[in-house]
Every structure is written in structure tokens, then in C-alpha cells.
Motif scaffolding. Structure first.
Motif, short mmCIF file in Angstrom:
data_model
loop_
_atom_site.label_atom_id
_atom_site.label_comp_id
_atom_site.label_asym_id
_atom_site.label_seq_id
_atom_site.Cartn_x
_atom_site.Cartn_y
_atom_site.Cartn_z
N ARG A 63 0.83 -1.21 0.00
CA ARG A 63 0.00 0.00 0.00
C ARG A 63 0.86 1.25 0.00
N ALA A 64 1.94 1.26 0.77
CA ALA A 64 2.83 2.43 0.81
C ALA A 64 3.50 2.63 -0.55
N ARG A 65 3.92 1.53 -1.16
CA ARG A 65 4.57 1.62 -2.48
C ARG A 65 3.59 2.18 -3.51
N GLU A 66 2.35 1.70 -3.47
CA GLU A 66 1.33 2.20 -4.41
C GLU A 66 1.08 3.69 -4.21
N LYS A 67 1.03 4.12 -2.94
CA LYS A 67 0.84 5.54 -2.67
C LYS A 67 2.04 6.36 -3.14
N ALA A 68 3.24 5.82 -2.96
CA ALA A 68 4.44 6.54 -3.39
C ALA A 68 4.47 6.68 -4.91
N VAL A 69 4.10 5.62 -5.62
CA VAL A 69 4.06 5.68 -7.08
C VAL A 69 3.03 6.71 -7.54
N ALA A 70 1.87 6.69 -6.91
CA ALA A 70 0.83 7.65 -7.28
C ALA A 70 1.28 9.09 -7.00
N ALA A 71 1.93 9.29 -5.86
CA ALA A 71 2.41 10.64 -5.53
C ALA A 71 3.49 11.08 -6.51
N GLY A 72 4.36 10.16 -6.92
CA GLY A 72 5.39 10.49 -7.89
C GLY A 72 4.80 10.87 -9.24
N GLU A 73 3.80 10.12 -9.66
CA GLU A 73 3.14 10.45 -10.94
C GLU A 73 2.46 11.80 -10.87
N GLN A 74 1.83 12.06 -9.74
CA GLN A 74 1.15 13.35 -9.58
C GLN A 74 2.18 14.49 -9.57
N ALA A 75 3.31 14.28 -8.90
CA ALA A 75 4.35 15.32 -8.86
C ALA A 75 4.93 15.57 -10.25
N ARG A 76 5.15 14.50 -11.02
CA ARG A 76 5.66 14.68 -12.38
C ARG A 76 4.67 15.45 -13.25
N ALA A 77 3.40 15.14 -13.10
CA ALA A 77 2.38 15.85 -13.87
C ALA A 77 2.35 17.33 -13.50
N LYS A 78 2.43 17.62 -12.21
CA LYS A 78 2.43 19.02 -11.77
C LYS A 78 3.69 19.73 -12.26
N ALA A 79 4.84 19.05 -12.20
CA ALA A 79 6.09 19.67 -12.65
C ALA A 79 6.04 19.97 -14.14
N THR A 80 5.49 19.06 -14.91
CA THR A 80 5.36 19.29 -16.36
C THR A 80 4.43 20.46 -16.63
N GLN A 81 3.32 20.50 -15.91
CA GLN A 81 2.37 21.59 -16.08
C GLN A 81 3.02 22.93 -15.69
N LEU A 82 3.76 22.95 -14.60
CA LEU A 82 4.43 24.16 -14.15
C LEU A 82 5.49 24.59 -15.16
#
Length: 132
Positions: free
Chosen positions: A44-63
Motif C-alpha cells: 500500500r505504501a509503495r502504491e501511494k508513493a508511485v501515485a504521488a510520484g506520478e502526480q508530482a511529475r504531472a504538476k512539474a510538467t504543467q508548471l
């Protein structure tokens, strides 16, 4: 697991009883699987970390796109020139490495072969000790 209330009718035939048992087994299996999934904290922690990483990459690209749109043209040109210079220097460094590496291997062939031999002997000794 909870017991059914006593006022419920019981199975009228062996076939109905088998169906009830199979249904109960299925429910129990689903419950056990759900509990096992909840207990697997690492996954569960790994899944949350992967999701958070994907979200951070998407935000960084948008920024990055937002910043790029707001940059003045001279700054864009300077950054493009700097990026091109960095690519050229990286290509030059890669070419130097490709030119030097074979010569360095040839110049130090004896040392490389001796090192490889030592590693092979060490592996064989470790393997031999482990099989005793």
C-alpha cells in the motif's frame, strides 16, 4: 464470521446445503483477501508513493509549460542556446570516452586479466566452501 440468525430457514436439501456452503466459502475467501490486502502495508505504501510520484511529475510538467509560456523571448533563446551547448559538450565527452576507452583497455590488459582471474578464483572458493 457471524452466525446467521436462527429464524432463517435451513437448507431443504443436500443440494441447497452445498450451495450455501459454497457461497459461504466464497464470502470467506473474499473477506480473507480483503484483510490480507489491508495488512500489506508495504505494498500500500509503495502504491501511494508511485501515485504521488506520478502526480508530482504531472504538476512539474504543467508548471514547466506555464513558466515557459510566460518567459520573455530573449530568455527562451538563451536557454535554448545553453541547452544546445550542453548537448554538444556531452557529445564531445562521449566521443572522447569512446576514443580513449579501447586504448586504455589495451594498455592495461594484463592488469584487467589478472583482476578477472582473481575474481573468478574468489567466486570458485566461495562456491566450494558453500557446498560443504
Amino acid at each position: 464470521m457471524t452466525q446467521p440468525p436462527h429464524d432463517e430457514p435451513t437448507a431443504r436439501s443436500q443440494e441447497e446445503l452445498r450451495e450455501q456452503v459454497e457461497h459461504t466459502r466464497q464470502e470467506l475467501g473474499d473477506t480473507v483477501q480483503a484483510l490480507a490486502d489491508r495488512a500489506d502495508v508495504r505494498t500500500r505504501a509503495r502504491e501511494k508513493a508511485v501515485a504521488a510520484g506520478e502526480q508530482a511529475r504531472a504538476k512539474a510538467t504543467q508548471l514547466a509549460h506555464t513558466v515557459e509560456e510566460k518567459l520573455p523571448e530573449p530568455v527562451k533563446q538563451k536557454s535554448a542556446a545553453a541547452a544546445q551547448g550542453a548537448r554538444e559538450k556531452a557529445a564531445q565527452a562521449d566521443q572522447v570516452w569512446q576514443d580513449k576507452a579501447p586504448r586504455q583497455v589495451r594498455d592495461h590488459r594484463a592488469a584487467l586479466l589478472a583482476g578477472a582471474g582473481a575474481v573468478l578464483v574468489a567466486c570458485l572458493l566461495i562456491r566450494r566452501r558453500g557446498s560443504r
